[in-house]
Design an enzyme around this catalytic site. Structure first.
Site, mmCIF file in Angstrom:
data_model
loop_
_atom_site.group_PDB
_atom_site.id
_atom_site.type_symbol
_atom_site.label_atom_id
_atom_site.label_comp_id
_atom_site.label_asym_id
_atom_site.label_seq_id
_atom_site.Cartn_x
_atom_site.Cartn_y
_atom_site.Cartn_z
ATOM 1 N N PHE A 195 -5.046 -12.661 -5.468
ATOM 2 C CA PHE A 195 -5.678 -12.712 -6.792
ATOM 3 C C PHE A 195 -6.982 -11.931 -6.745
ATOM 4 O O PHE A 195 -8.054 -12.425 -7.064
ATOM 5 C CB PHE A 195 -5.904 -14.171 -7.217
ATOM 6 C CG PHE A 195 -6.081 -14.327 -8.709
ATOM 7 C CD1 PHE A 195 -5.127 -13.849 -9.592
ATOM 8 C CD2 PHE A 195 -7.210 -14.948 -9.220
ATOM 9 C CE1 PHE A 195 -5.287 -13.987 -10.970
ATOM 10 C CE2 PHE A 195 -7.382 -15.098 -10.608
ATOM 11 C CZ PHE A 195 -6.411 -14.610 -11.476
ATOM 12 N N LYS B 23 1.621 -2.200 -1.063
ATOM 13 C CA LYS B 23 2.488 -1.134 -0.542
ATOM 14 C C LYS B 23 3.078 -1.450 0.833
ATOM 15 O O LYS B 23 4.143 -0.938 1.187
ATOM 16 C CB LYS B 23 1.670 0.176 -0.431
ATOM 17 C CG LYS B 23 1.364 0.783 -1.784
ATOM 18 C CD LYS B 23 0.224 1.775 -1.714
ATOM 19 C CE LYS B 23 -1.071 1.077 -2.000
ATOM 20 N NZ LYS B 23 -2.011 1.663 -2.875
ATOM 21 N N GLU C 61 6.753 -0.870 -9.113
ATOM 22 C CA GLU C 61 6.214 0.286 -9.841
ATOM 23 C C GLU C 61 4.733 0.514 -9.505
ATOM 24 O O GLU C 61 4.280 1.650 -9.410
ATOM 25 C CB GLU C 61 6.389 0.062 -11.352
ATOM 26 C CG GLU C 61 5.983 1.247 -12.198
ATOM 27 C CD GLU C 61 6.834 2.482 -11.944
ATOM 28 O OE1 GLU C 61 8.027 2.440 -12.249
ATOM 29 O OE2 GLU C 61 6.295 3.483 -11.438
ATOM 30 N N GLY D 299 -13.105 -0.212 -8.545
ATOM 31 C CA GLY D 299 -11.853 -0.901 -8.210
ATOM 32 C C GLY D 299 -10.708 0.046 -7.903
ATOM 33 O O GLY D 299 -9.545 -0.353 -7.954
ATOM 34 N N GLU E 36 -8.914 0.905 -1.815
ATOM 35 C CA GLU E 36 -8.306 -0.241 -1.143
ATOM 36 C C GLU E 36 -9.413 -1.120 -0.570
ATOM 37 O O GLU E 36 -10.556 -0.670 -0.415
ATOM 38 C CB GLU E 36 -7.423 0.238 0.016
ATOM 39 C CG GLU E 36 -6.248 1.094 -0.402
ATOM 40 C CD GLU E 36 -5.286 0.364 -1.329
ATOM 41 O OE1 GLU E 36 -4.783 -0.697 -0.958
ATOM 42 O OE2 GLU E 36 -5.064 0.869 -2.444
ATOM 43 N N LYS F 211 2.501 6.241 -0.374
ATOM 44 C CA LYS F 211 3.177 6.470 -1.658
ATOM 45 C C LYS F 211 4.268 7.537 -1.513
ATOM 46 O O LYS F 211 5.334 7.432 -2.125
ATOM 47 C CB LYS F 211 2.151 6.873 -2.708
ATOM 48 C CG LYS F 211 1.242 5.703 -3.073
ATOM 49 C CD LYS F 211 -0.022 6.157 -3.746
ATOM 50 C CE LYS F 211 -0.898 4.971 -4.112
ATOM 51 N NZ LYS F 211 -2.258 5.337 -4.470
ATOM 52 N N GLY G 295 -6.697 1.387 -10.477
ATOM 53 C CA GLY G 295 -7.560 0.624 -11.384
ATOM 54 C C GLY G 295 -6.949 -0.725 -11.710
ATOM 55 O O GLY G 295 -5.755 -0.947 -11.528
HETATM 56 N N1 HSE Z 1 -6.491 2.878 -3.527
HETATM 57 C C1 HSE Z 1 -5.428 3.368 -4.327
HETATM 58 C C2 HSE Z 1 -5.851 4.693 -4.952
HETATM 59 C C3 HSE Z 1 -5.123 2.358 -5.393
HETATM 60 O O1 HSE Z 1 -7.030 5.007 -4.921
HETATM 61 O O2 HSE Z 1 -4.997 5.423 -5.443
HETATM 62 C C4 HSE Z 1 -3.852 2.600 -6.126
HETATM 63 O O3 HSE Z 1 -2.741 2.572 -5.286
#
Ligand code: HSE
Length: 338
Positions: free
Chosen positions: A8, A127, A151, A208, A211, A226, A319
């Site tokens: 959370f 992830k 997603e 935000g 990570e 990713k 975000g």
């Molecule tokens: N830390 C990642 C970024 C967050 O900056 O893209 C989204 O996956």
């Protein structure tokens, strides 16, 4: 739909805010009435109420730093361990949004397996489990007759996976290429505007985007994760993160950024992936390349296909609300099939 949230932080709170703000429209337009019955954090307590938690009170408690600040209510259980919550909470869906760990994915991966074992659908923005155990998770979800959606692991709520998997179904996708990390793209943009590396990183953390441990962002591992998720889900590839060539932006100096600017170019952290492999590395793009104009925490992905040629999707890549929306879109997909 009863939901258990594991984690959370920023993203989980983003989903809670969206569910609060959009409760009426979700019910009217989609017949969707989600109920968050459980929330579990690593060090800030856990809550379970079989009739659902009050989301506003939950957000207030989180803003005060501990779920102990959630008001005492009849029927409320506090501080159950996460496995207990998964087993006993009667949740239909477990939403895994704890911080990403790309090395072992634990304990999140154990929670994912436990959720499927106990007949829950699974939604992730984390992830780690998808990167390290995609094929096993898919297999177990199939065996359990449950859905697994993620997603939010790639380009936040911008539907990069859905576009590739569903909307381009029937096309052959040869490769994808793009800007897949919001933090570094934001930092490169701010450094071009004159900010130092450290100040730009601090801003990305404050907003935000980064990570919990931002080294994964700046060293390229987040974008690589990713790329692996894209390769697995679009190409069904058996690809692990250490098979990619990965280089981050840590060595880029304000001088490098200036030199590129003077030459009419821009540094971008570019990820490329094909069924057989891929790379993540900073590249100096000429301003004639559309990716050179993708700035801030915006991401972009180009799918190279047989029937359409190149298709490019541009949108927020990181975000709180943008990733919260990714979770909502997955929950709505599951709702439609329930
Ligand atoms: N830390 C990642 C970024 C967050 O900056 O893209 C989204 O996956």
């Amino acid at each position: 739909m009863k939901i258990a949230l594991i984690g959370f932080g920023n993203v989980g709170q983003g989903l809670a805010q969206i569910l609060c703000e959009k409760a009426a429209v979700l019910q009217e337009s989609h017949g969707f009435t989600p109920q968050v019955v459980a929330v579990a954090t690593g060090r800030r307590g856990t809550l379970y109420h079989p009739d659902g938690l009050n989301l506003e009170a939950l957000l207030v408690a989180a803003s005060r730093g501990h779920l102990d600040y959630y008001p005492e209510t009849e029927g409320l259980y506090r501080n159950w361990p996460v496995p207990e919550i998964i087993r006993q909470s009667q949740a239909d869906v477990v939403v895994e949004v704890s911080p990403t760990n790309l090395e072992t994915a634990h304990p999140a991966l154990d929670y994912c397996y436990l959720a499927l074992e106990h007949g829950k659908h699974l939604v992730l923005a984390n992830k780690g489990p998808v990167v390290l155990a995609y094929h096993e998770l898919r297999k177990r979800a199939r065996q359990a007759g449950k859905q697994i959606r993620f997603e939010g692991t790639v380009m936040a709520g911008t539907p990069a996976l859905r576009t590739g998997i569903q909307n381009l179904a029937g096309c052959f996708v040869f490769a994808v290429r793009g800007i897949l990390n919001g933090t570094t793209n934001y930092m490169l943009t701010q450094m071009e505007n004159g900010l130092s590396y450290n100040a730009a990183l601090a801003q990305a953390q404050q907003l935000g985007y980064a990570e919990t441990d931002p080294s994964g962002d700046v060293e390229g591992w987040d974008a690589a994760a990713k790329a692996v998720i894209l390769a697995q889900s679009l190409f069904d590839a058996q690809l692990s993160i250490d098979q990619l060539e990965v280089e981050g932006i840590t060595h880029l100096t304000p001088g490098d950024i200036r030199d590129a600017h003077q030459a009419g170019e821009r540094w971008k952290l570019i990820a490329q992936v094909m069924p057989t492999g891929g790379s993540v590395k900073p590249v100096r793009l000429p301003l004639s390349d559309p990716l050179a104009h993708v700035s801030g925490a915006i991401n972009a992905i180009t799918y190279t296909t047989d029937l359409l040629g190149e298709v490019t999707l541009i949108g927020p890549g990181a975000g709180q609300m943008t990733t919260g929306f990714a979770l909502l879109s997955d929950l709505l997909d599951i709702h439609r099939t329930m």
